[in-house]
Design a protein around this motif. Structure first.
Motif, PDB file in Angstrom:
ATOM      1  N   UNK A 121      15.053   4.821  -5.661  1.00  0.00           N
ATOM      2  CA  UNK A 121      13.975   4.987  -4.684  1.00  0.00           C
ATOM      3  C   UNK A 121      12.670   5.229  -5.434  1.00  0.00           C
ATOM      4  N   UNK A 122      11.657   4.468  -5.071  1.00  0.00           N
ATOM      5  CA  UNK A 122      10.378   4.529  -5.772  1.00  0.00           C
ATOM      6  C   UNK A 122       9.268   4.814  -4.761  1.00  0.00           C
ATOM      7  N   UNK A 123       8.611   5.963  -4.926  1.00  0.00           N
ATOM      8  CA  UNK A 123       7.547   6.406  -4.016  1.00  0.00           C
ATOM      9  C   UNK A 123       6.209   6.257  -4.735  1.00  0.00           C
ATOM     10  N   UNK A 124       5.327   5.418  -4.171  1.00  0.00           N
ATOM     11  CA  UNK A 124       4.050   5.124  -4.827  1.00  0.00           C
ATOM     12  C   UNK A 124       2.918   4.997  -3.813  1.00  0.00           C
ATOM     13  N   UNK A 125       1.706   5.349  -4.255  1.00  0.00           N
ATOM     14  CA  UNK A 125       0.475   5.124  -3.492  1.00  0.00           C
ATOM     15  C   UNK A 125      -0.325   4.071  -4.257  1.00  0.00           C
ATOM     16  N   UNK A 126      -0.785   3.009  -3.603  1.00  0.00           N
ATOM     17  CA  UNK A 126      -1.483   1.948  -4.339  1.00  0.00           C
ATOM     18  C   UNK A 126      -2.689   2.414  -5.149  1.00  0.00           C
ATOM     19  N   UNK A 127      -3.386   3.451  -4.692  1.00  0.00           N
ATOM     20  CA  UNK A 127      -4.580   3.911  -5.414  1.00  0.00           C
ATOM     21  C   UNK A 127      -4.255   4.942  -6.500  1.00  0.00           C
ATOM     22  N   UNK A 128      -3.001   5.352  -6.596  1.00  0.00           N
ATOM     23  CA  UNK A 128      -2.599   6.431  -7.493  1.00  0.00           C
ATOM     24  C   UNK A 128      -2.710   6.007  -8.961  1.00  0.00           C
TER      25      UNK A 128
ATOM     26  N   UNK B 174      -7.518  12.024   0.651  1.00  0.00           N
ATOM     27  CA  UNK B 174      -8.002  12.912  -0.406  1.00  0.00           C
ATOM     28  C   UNK B 174      -9.336  12.437  -0.979  1.00  0.00           C
ATOM     29  N   UNK B 175      -9.415  11.146  -1.287  1.00  0.00           N
ATOM     30  CA  UNK B 175     -10.604  10.612  -1.956  1.00  0.00           C
ATOM     31  C   UNK B 175     -11.559   9.903  -1.004  1.00  0.00           C
ATOM     32  N   UNK B 176     -11.108   9.682   0.243  1.00  0.00           N
ATOM     33  CA  UNK B 176     -11.923   8.945   1.201  1.00  0.00           C
ATOM     34  C   UNK B 176     -11.711   7.451   1.066  1.00  0.00           C
ATOM     35  N   UNK B 177     -11.750   6.746   2.172  1.00  0.00           N
ATOM     36  CA  UNK B 177     -11.610   5.291   2.155  1.00  0.00           C
ATOM     37  C   UNK B 177     -10.345   4.825   2.841  1.00  0.00           C
ATOM     38  N   UNK B 178     -10.013   3.574   2.615  1.00  0.00           N
ATOM     39  CA  UNK B 178      -8.848   2.978   3.273  1.00  0.00           C
ATOM     40  C   UNK B 178      -8.094   2.010   2.366  1.00  0.00           C
ATOM     41  N   UNK B 179      -8.362   2.083   1.058  1.00  0.00           N
ATOM     42  CA  UNK B 179      -7.747   1.145   0.124  1.00  0.00           C
ATOM     43  C   UNK B 179      -6.245   1.256   0.014  1.00  0.00           C
ATOM     44  N   UNK B 180      -5.711   2.483   0.103  1.00  0.00           N
ATOM     45  CA  UNK B 180      -4.255   2.643   0.019  1.00  0.00           C
ATOM     46  C   UNK B 180      -3.578   1.960   1.205  1.00  0.00           C
TER      47      UNK B 180
ATOM     48  N   UNK C 194      -9.629  -1.443  -3.188  1.00  0.00           N
ATOM     49  CA  UNK C 194      -8.567  -2.102  -2.425  1.00  0.00           C
ATOM     50  C   UNK C 194      -8.892  -2.203  -0.925  1.00  0.00           C
ATOM     51  N   UNK C 195      -9.977  -1.576  -0.492  1.00  0.00           N
ATOM     52  CA  UNK C 195     -10.393  -1.725   0.905  1.00  0.00           C
ATOM     53  C   UNK C 195     -10.960  -3.116   1.179  1.00  0.00           C
TER      54      UNK C 195
ATOM     55  N   UNK D 141       3.623   4.631   5.643  1.00  0.00           N
ATOM     56  CA  UNK D 141       2.986   5.873   5.209  1.00  0.00           C
ATOM     57  C   UNK D 141       3.616   7.081   5.892  1.00  0.00           C
ATOM     58  N   UNK D 142       3.905   6.938   7.185  1.00  0.00           N
ATOM     59  CA  UNK D 142       4.544   8.032   7.926  1.00  0.00           C
ATOM     60  C   UNK D 142       5.932   8.321   7.370  1.00  0.00           C
ATOM     61  N   UNK D 143       6.624   7.275   6.912  1.00  0.00           N
ATOM     62  CA  UNK D 143       7.943   7.471   6.309  1.00  0.00           C
ATOM     63  C   UNK D 143       7.820   8.300   5.032  1.00  0.00           C
ATOM     64  N   UNK D 144       6.815   8.006   4.234  1.00  0.00           N
ATOM     65  CA  UNK D 144       6.590   8.813   3.031  1.00  0.00           C
ATOM     66  C   UNK D 144       6.293  10.271   3.410  1.00  0.00           C
ATOM     67  N   UNK D 145       5.416  10.444   4.406  1.00  0.00           N
ATOM     68  CA  UNK D 145       5.028  11.794   4.814  1.00  0.00           C
ATOM     69  C   UNK D 145       6.220  12.629   5.258  1.00  0.00           C
ATOM     70  N   UNK D 146       7.216  11.973   5.833  1.00  0.00           N
ATOM     71  CA  UNK D 146       8.384  12.702   6.340  1.00  0.00           C
ATOM     72  C   UNK D 146       9.513  12.796   5.306  1.00  0.00           C
TER      73      UNK D 146
END
Length: 270
Positions: free
Chosen positions: A97-104, A140-146, A185-186, A224-229
């Protein structure tokens, strides 16, 4: 000069003065009418502008609208809302299982160090990978790129799992990955530009149209909601058999290739 002529001259002067006064009065009336009409137009324009501004302000933005939109699932997904993304050979017994954020930026470092090895392992049937996308950096950083990049990854996955993995690697590459605070990425055009580096996506109109139309925006929010939970608190994070895969002696994901190999070998034996 005779009295008659003098009287006639006076009468003519009075007539000229009367005519001049009437012309001036008419001119003044016309001016007042124009001023009133202009004021009405200005008021209506202002009112119309305010009304338009109010309408625009109340109009749902794309990502707000996506929250209420029906989910279009990419191909090659399963589960509720298509948020189960498992890639690999059916015979592979283990799943990473690999958990990633595109902007990370840490995810970018991890992918640059280990992405090619993971792809080789998956192609060899050593294990499958299950991808879970996060978008918390937008908050956290503002925007919508993720969110936007996750949606574009959905469009790539709809083409093929291979296109998804290759595109993910390209987004995280040193050449293409922006600073965490830069919301590059936005920009749909930038995401398409990166995709043009990949044969399966280059000039792919179906992929491009999906990115521009936000076809998988609602799906990205569900992912994203799946990651949050999930209970996972940071990216990148790795799990196998429900257990965290970490660098030895730490609680962090193994980023250096040697640390990744050691941690993964241990997880595969567990």
């Amino acid at each position: 000069m005779s009295a008659r002529n003098n009287q006639a001259n006076k009468q003519a002067a009075r007539e000229r003065l009367k005519a001049e006064r009437e012309r001036q009065a008419k001119k003044d009336r016309t001016k007042r009418q124009l001023i009133v009409a202009g004021s009405v137009v200005a008021v209506l324009a202002i009112a119309g502008g305010v009304g338009y501004a109010v309408i625009q302000a109340n109009k749902p933005k794309a990502w707000e609208a996506a929250k209420e939109a029906s989910v279009t699932k990419p191909a090659h997904t399963t589960g509720t809302d298509g948020t189960t993304v498992v890639i690999g050979k059916a015979g592979a017994k283990k799943t990473l299982e690999l958990y990633e954020d595109p902007r990370c930026p840490s995810c970018a470092g991890f992918e640059q160090a280990n992405g090619e090895q993971i792809k080789k392992d998956v192609d060899a049937g050593k294990y499958k990978i299950q991808y879970v996308g996060a978008t918390f950096i937008d908050n956290m950083a503002g925007g919508e790129g993720s969110k936007n990049a996750t949606s574009a990854l959905g469009a790539a996955l709809n083409v093929s799992p291979e296109a998804f993995l290759t595109y993910k690697g390209a987004l995280y590459s040193q050449a293409n990955h922006p600073e965490e605070t830069v919301d590059k990425f936005a920009d749909d055009n930038y995401l398409i530009k990166v995709a043009d580096q990949i044969p399966a996506l280059k000039g792919n109109k179906k992929f491009q149209d999906a990115v521009k139309a936000g076809t998988y925006d609602a799906w990205a929010l569900k992912m994203s909601a799946k990651f949050d939970s999930s209970g996972v608190k940071a990216t990148p994070s790795l799990k196998m058999d429900g257990k965290a895969v970490v660098k030895e002696g730490t609680d962090s994901a193994p980023v250096a290739p040697g640390d990744f190999k050691t941690a993964l070998d241990k997880a595969l034996k567990g």
